[in-house]
Design an enzyme around this catalytic site. Structure first.
Site, PDB file in Angstrom:
ATOM      1  N   GLY A 148       0.834  -1.202   0.000  1.00 35.52           N
ATOM      2  CA  GLY A 148       0.000   0.000   0.000  1.00 35.52           C
ATOM      3  C   GLY A 148       0.867   1.251   0.000  1.00 35.52           C
ATOM      4  CD  GLU A 177      -2.780  11.311  25.118  1.00 35.67           C
ATOM      5  OE1 GLU A 177      -2.165  12.120  24.403  1.00 35.67           O
ATOM      6  OE2 GLU A 177      -3.517  10.428  24.646  1.00 35.67           O
ATOM      7  CG  HIS A 200      -3.975  10.444  21.208  1.00 42.73           C
ATOM      8  ND1 HIS A 200      -2.774  10.281  21.831  1.00 42.73           N
ATOM      9  CD2 HIS A 200      -3.684  10.592  19.904  1.00 42.73           C
ATOM     10  CE1 HIS A 200      -1.795  10.333  20.947  1.00 42.73           C
ATOM     11  NE2 HIS A 200      -2.339  10.524  19.766  1.00 42.73           N
TER      12      HIS A 200
END
Length: 290
Positions: A18, A208, A246
């Site tokens: 790909g 985070e 995220h």
């Protein structure tokens, strides 16, 4: 040494044919990684820049001795691709793909846990690099050098920034674990490996907002890690109740905030920087005394 990835690693790329797979395979090869094959059942027998394409992970492993797979597979096919790597007994599967359905990740991670032979890093991660030795994923190889700092990070871009800011000191291994709600390798897994690695002297941990992974890591550090650790928690200015970046980063009340995570880490002796640069400065002081 390095953790999980070194100069003896032989890498195959699931999805090498790909566009993203081909691009990053070339980058890995250019960085010195030993990429020995790709996997695409429909293009078996072809090659990319002389690297052979195999019909299956099992065939690729049998022919090349590969012990690492990097996955650039569309989200809807990722579960099957990881399951194939697990079934073949691949020791390390690095899942770069973003947007993998969480229930798919839960299934393939549990399957890997049940089989017990494959470590999964990711998904939605930049991968793992041991500078000067090998590179499995999309982490730039030319922004730092080999050294004695271990790095584990939820954030890809902050991985790169920390590598660059401490480029004069260098890293043993840098692991981008990804920020999805369910991931394979965790902060704790990396902390344990760095603790045992004789060529890692100190550890940078980047977290985070959202979830409790950093709080659990703090508890693990207290009981198991004797090497110095510095930390950074992305999201000090994030508003409560908002999903940020995220998929795993959502703050509910005081749980999961950057301040709560900082408090947990500092309580066990981890110095936490307010910015990535301040965190790098804390590590520089540990490593150089300046």
């Amino acid at each position: 040494m390095a953790i999980w990835l070194d100069e003896n690693s032989k890498i195959i790329v699931q999805g090498m044919t790909g566009s993203e797979g081909t691009k990053h395979t070339r980058r890995m090869v250019a960085s010195g990684a030993n990429v020995v094959g790709g996997v695409n059942a429909k293009k078996a027998g072809e090659s990319v820049d002389g690297i052979p394409v195999f019909a299956s992970v099992a065939e690729a492993m049998a022919e090349t001795g590969a012990n690492v797979s990097v996955l650039f597979v569309p989200p809807r096919f990722t579960k099957d691709a990881v399951d194939e790597a697990v079934d073949a007994g691949m020791p390390l599967a690095v899942v770069i793909t973003e947007g993998v359905p969480v229930h798919d990740t839960a299934k393939f991670f549990q399957y890997a846990e049940n089989v017990g032979t494959t470590r999964i890093i990711g998904p939605n991660c930049p991968g793992i690099i041991s500078p000067g030795k090998s590179n499995a994923g999309i982490i730039p190889s030319d922004i730092t050098k080999a050294g004695r700092i271990g790095l584990v990070s939820k954030s890809g871009t902050l991985t790169y920034q920390m590598m660059y800011e401490l480029r004069d000191i260098g890293f043993s291994t840098c692991v981008g674990i990804g920020g999805d709600p369910i991931i394979g390798t965790t902060h704790i897994d990396c902390l344990a490996a760095f603790q045992e690695d004789p060529e890692t002297d100190a550890i940078v941990m980047i977290g985070e907002i959202g979830g409790d992974a950093e709080e659990r890591a703090a508890a693990f550090i207290k009981d198991n890690v004797t090497k110095p650790v510095v930390g950074y928690v992305a999201g000090f200015t994030a508003p409560e109740g908002k999903t940020m970046g995220h998929a795993g980063a959502i703050v509910s009340g005081s749980a999961g905030t950057a301040a709560a995570k900082q408090e947990a880490l500092e309580a066990v002796g981890v110095k936490v920087g307010k910015t990535p640069s301040a965190t790098a400065a804390l590590m520089r002081e540990i490593m150089t005394g300046k």
